[in-house]
Write a protein that holds these residues in place. Structure first.
Motif, mmCIF file in Angstrom:
data_model
loop_
_atom_site.group_PDB
_atom_site.id
_atom_site.type_symbol
_atom_site.label_atom_id
_atom_site.label_comp_id
_atom_site.label_asym_id
_atom_site.label_seq_id
_atom_site.Cartn_x
_atom_site.Cartn_y
_atom_site.Cartn_z
ATOM 1 N N GLU A 1 -0.276 -26.953 -19.252
ATOM 2 C CA GLU A 1 -0.629 -28.578 -18.363
ATOM 3 C C GLU A 1 -0.235 -28.799 -16.539
ATOM 4 N N THR A 2 -1.126 -28.366 -16.421
ATOM 5 C CA THR A 2 -1.369 -28.225 -14.792
ATOM 6 C C THR A 2 -2.756 -27.826 -14.136
ATOM 7 N N ALA A 3 -3.090 -27.955 -12.626
ATOM 8 C CA ALA A 3 -4.384 -28.320 -11.464
ATOM 9 C C ALA A 3 -4.168 -26.614 -11.926
ATOM 10 N N PHE A 4 -5.649 -26.310 -12.006
ATOM 11 C CA PHE A 4 -5.822 -24.821 -11.933
ATOM 12 C C PHE A 4 -7.594 -25.243 -10.922
ATOM 13 N N GLY A 5 -7.446 -23.720 -10.379
ATOM 14 C CA GLY A 5 -8.577 -23.721 -9.947
ATOM 15 C C GLY A 5 -8.570 -21.644 -10.127
ATOM 16 N N TYR A 6 -9.927 -22.011 -10.255
ATOM 17 C CA TYR A 6 -10.756 -20.686 -10.895
ATOM 18 C C TYR A 6 -11.885 -19.783 -9.956
ATOM 19 N N GLY A 7 -11.940 -18.967 -10.026
ATOM 20 C CA GLY A 7 -13.310 -17.848 -8.736
ATOM 21 C C GLY A 7 -13.792 -17.068 -9.662
ATOM 22 N N VAL A 8 -14.641 -16.797 -9.145
ATOM 23 C CA VAL A 8 -14.933 -15.469 -9.806
ATOM 24 C C VAL A 8 -15.163 -14.414 -8.870
ATOM 25 N N TYR A 9 -14.542 -13.025 -8.633
ATOM 26 C CA TYR A 9 -15.210 -12.155 -8.203
ATOM 27 C C TYR A 9 -16.020 -11.066 -7.643
ATOM 28 N N ASP A 10 -16.628 -10.361 -8.079
ATOM 29 C CA ASP A 10 -17.593 -9.227 -7.901
ATOM 30 C C ASP A 10 -16.693 -8.094 -7.922
ATOM 31 N N LYS A 11 -17.191 -6.995 -8.169
ATOM 32 C CA LYS A 11 -16.945 -5.830 -8.076
ATOM 33 C C LYS A 11 -16.245 -4.620 -6.953
ATOM 34 N N ASP A 12 -16.693 -5.442 -5.485
ATOM 35 C CA ASP A 12 -16.561 -5.277 -4.454
ATOM 36 C C ASP A 12 -15.702 -6.126 -3.873
ATOM 37 N N ASN A 13 -14.512 -6.728 -4.465
ATOM 38 C CA ASN A 13 -13.344 -7.905 -4.187
ATOM 39 C C ASN A 13 -14.189 -8.514 -3.609
ATOM 40 N N ARG A 14 -14.964 -9.564 -2.726
ATOM 41 C CA ARG A 14 -16.157 -10.432 -2.735
ATOM 42 C C ARG A 14 -15.844 -11.611 -3.412
ATOM 43 N N ILE A 15 -15.308 -12.729 -3.329
ATOM 44 C CA ILE A 15 -15.647 -14.170 -4.038
ATOM 45 C C ILE A 15 -16.833 -14.400 -3.615
ATOM 46 N N THR A 16 -17.481 -14.878 -4.957
ATOM 47 C CA THR A 16 -18.911 -15.310 -5.495
ATOM 48 C C THR A 16 -18.789 -16.826 -4.845
ATOM 49 N N ASP A 17 -19.655 -17.143 -5.415
ATOM 50 C CA ASP A 17 -19.867 -18.855 -5.072
ATOM 51 C C ASP A 17 -19.826 -19.705 -5.986
ATOM 52 N N ILE A 18 -19.450 -19.355 -7.069
ATOM 53 C CA ILE A 18 -18.786 -20.039 -8.673
ATOM 54 C C ILE A 18 -17.075 -19.965 -8.337
ATOM 55 N N ARG A 19 -17.001 -21.449 -8.033
ATOM 56 C CA ARG A 19 -15.658 -21.189 -7.127
ATOM 57 C C ARG A 19 -15.164 -22.563 -6.912
ATOM 58 N N ASN A 20 -14.194 -23.518 -7.661
ATOM 59 C CA ASN A 20 -13.732 -24.971 -7.506
ATOM 60 C C ASN A 20 -13.186 -25.033 -6.091
ATOM 61 N N LYS A 21 -13.294 -26.421 -5.765
ATOM 62 C CA LYS A 21 -12.211 -26.627 -4.566
ATOM 63 C C LYS A 21 -10.850 -26.109 -4.286
ATOM 64 N N ILE A 22 -10.058 -26.339 -5.925
ATOM 65 C CA ILE A 22 -8.518 -25.705 -6.186
ATOM 66 C C ILE A 22 -8.770 -24.377 -5.307
#
Length: 512
Positions: free
Chosen positions: A191-212
């Motif tokens: 039970e704690t705040a979390f942030g998520y993000g999706v990386y592509d195969k080249d380890n680049r962050i995609t547009d799917i991520r949150n502010k945290i």
């Protein structure tokens, strides 16, 4: 406790404490490391469950478009693709026959015009067991016939997406990830705040991520494959961050950590109190030794003088000389008074410590009292070619005081001013009114004292070192006695001093 063992015991206690503290911090570090490892394990489990749930959600989305597959397989259930019959001996007159048949239906569902597809394999199983008599044909009853022809199948469904070209946004979105991760975290007890993000195969962050996730990109990431292609190579990875992880671990394990810190704090307090107590004991032992040395000196001198004077009086030549008899008798009396005064000082301090001393207060002209004391002390000061200056500016000087003890207090201060002036003493006694207080200030231009000793001088037995412990007579009782008497008058005493330039003692007595 023997004074010489105190430093050794202090060192041993310090070493023990240091070792204990090191072990405690090492244990805390190891304990915290195990908590982090446990947390990491839970997060990996959360990520595995999350990616599995997301995959199921995606597969079900495409399967909804092909609902007629099951009915088509059921229609062809009488055409099994696999049959297995096994006969096992059971007993002398019976045998056991088991059978199974399966329908295996592979299917390839297109997902995008670019060749992405969903591979699906559905398996229907039918199994049965029959017992029949050996060497005898058993009638085919209605029940047995029904069991054979019932065609009841169990169902298993396998599906795998072979997607490489479909955009990530069409496969998953922020809402799904947030919802699934929350569910998995709750199941794992995190039970704690979390942030998520999706990386592509080249380890680049995609547009799917949150502010945290964006705000804590430099923190520790927990990553797990989200989508793979048909060659089992990772296309996208899901990454989680927990900005309040440390707080969460501490909060969840607060009783254990709090108990550890309290035990450590208790040990530290016991150590500090013990060391402080031993240092005080050592200081008291040193002070007592100093006091006994000074008392020995104070009594040794008058006793030696009395002894010499007594021997002289025993001499026939001196015994017949009235002038010399009077001189030596007066000397004996003077030294006797001196010893009596030393004993009274010790007894007075004992009474003060036990609160057995009572003041006899009466209305007194303090100006006249001070003048009389000054006149007595001036003779001693003049004998050293010194001066005593009087500066009486107080217009109100009628106070209720104990004349005897106040006189002793002022004589003590004037005597100290004289003793601690190595050259011809220059002493000033001044009075003034300050609000509802009568103020007496006694100043000298003597040796002064170190700043750190300003408050210690009022402690019992304390005497500032002057290079030779006997160069200034006294037992270190005078100023302690002075402070007690002033406090019993509900007054205050303070000192201002500068090493090598002199000291000023200020007494404030209430007028009412």
């Amino acid at each position: 406790m023997n004074n010489k063992f105190i430093p050794i015991i202090s060192v041993l206690m310090t070493i023990s404490l240091v070792v204990f503290v090191i072990f405690q911090f090492y244990w805390l570090k190891e304990y915290y490391t195990s908590l982090e490892q446990e947390f990491s394990g839970k997060v990996q489990k959360v990520l595995a469950g999350t990616t599995q749930d997301i995959s199921e959600i995606e597969i079900n989305k495409y399967l909804d478009e092909y609902k007629d597959l099951q009915s088509s397989i059921i229609e062809n259930k009488d055409k099994p693709t696999l049959n297995i019959i096994k006969e096992v001996g059971d007993s002398a007159d019976r045998r056991l026959i088991s059978f199974s048949r399966s329908i295996i239906q592979p299917q390839k569902i297109p997902v995008s015009p670019m060749g992405d597809s969903l591979e699906r394999v559905r398996v229907y199983n039918d199994e049965g067991i029959f017992r029949i008599k050996k060497n005898n044909v058993e009638p085919l009853t209605t029940q047995i016939s029904q069991e054979i022809n019932n065609n009841t199948f169990t169902f298993r469904d396998f599906a795998k997406l072979n997607v490489k070209n479909l955009p990530l946004e069409k496969r998953v979105n922020d809402k799904i990830i947030d919802s699934v991760v929350k569910k998995q975290l709750r199941l794992s007890g995190i039970e704690t705040a979390f942030g998520y993000g999706v990386y592509d195969k080249d380890n680049r962050i995609t547009d799917i991520r949150n502010k945290i996730f964006l705000d804590n990109g430099g923190g520790k990431h927990y990553t797990y494959p989200l989508f793979k292609d048909k060659k089992n190579e990772t296309l996208y990875s899901l990454s989680l961050v927990f900005p309040n992880k440390n707080y969460s671990l501490i909060r969840n394990n607060l009783p254990m950590l709090l108990g550890t810190f309290l035990s450590l704090l208790t040990i530290l307090i016991i150590y500090i109190v013990s060391i402080n107590y031993m240092m005080k004991q050592k200081k008291i032992a040193d002070i007592k030794t100093d006091f006994l040395n000074n008392m020995s000196h104070e009594f040794k001198t008058p006793l030696a003088t009395i002894s010499v004077a007594t021997d002289s009086l025993a001499n026939d030549k001196i015994a017949t000389d009235p002038v010399k008899v009077k001189y030596y008798s007066g000397l004996i009396k003077q030294e006797n008074i001196r010893m009596k005064k030393q004993v009274e000082n010790v007894l007075n301090m004992t009474k003060l410590e036990r609160n057995e001393m009572n003041l006899f207060l009466r209305e007194t002209n303090v100006r006249e009292l001070i003048k009389n004391i000054a006149n007595s002390v001036r003779l001693i000061i003049n004998d050293r070619n010194g001066i005593l200056i009087e500066d009486f500016q107080a217009e109100k000087y009628m106070l209720k005081v104990d004349e005897f003890h106040l006189s002793n207090t002022l004589i003590n201060l004037l005597d100290n001013a004289n003793k601690y002036s190595p050259e011809a003493p220059e002493i000033k006694i001044a009075t003034r009114n300050e609000g509802n207080c009568y103020v007496i200030a006694i100043s000298d231009k003597g040796i002064g004292m170190e700043p750190q000793n300003k408050h210690k001088i009022f402690e019992k037995f304390f005497r500032e070192e002057t290079g030779n412990i006997h160069n200034v007579k006294g037992q270190g009782l005078g100023l302690s006695y002075v402070k007690k008497i002033i406090e019993m008058h509900h007054g205050q005493i303070s000192v201002e001093s500068q090493k090598g330039k002199g000291s000023t003692f200020t007494i404030k007595l209430p007028m009412k």
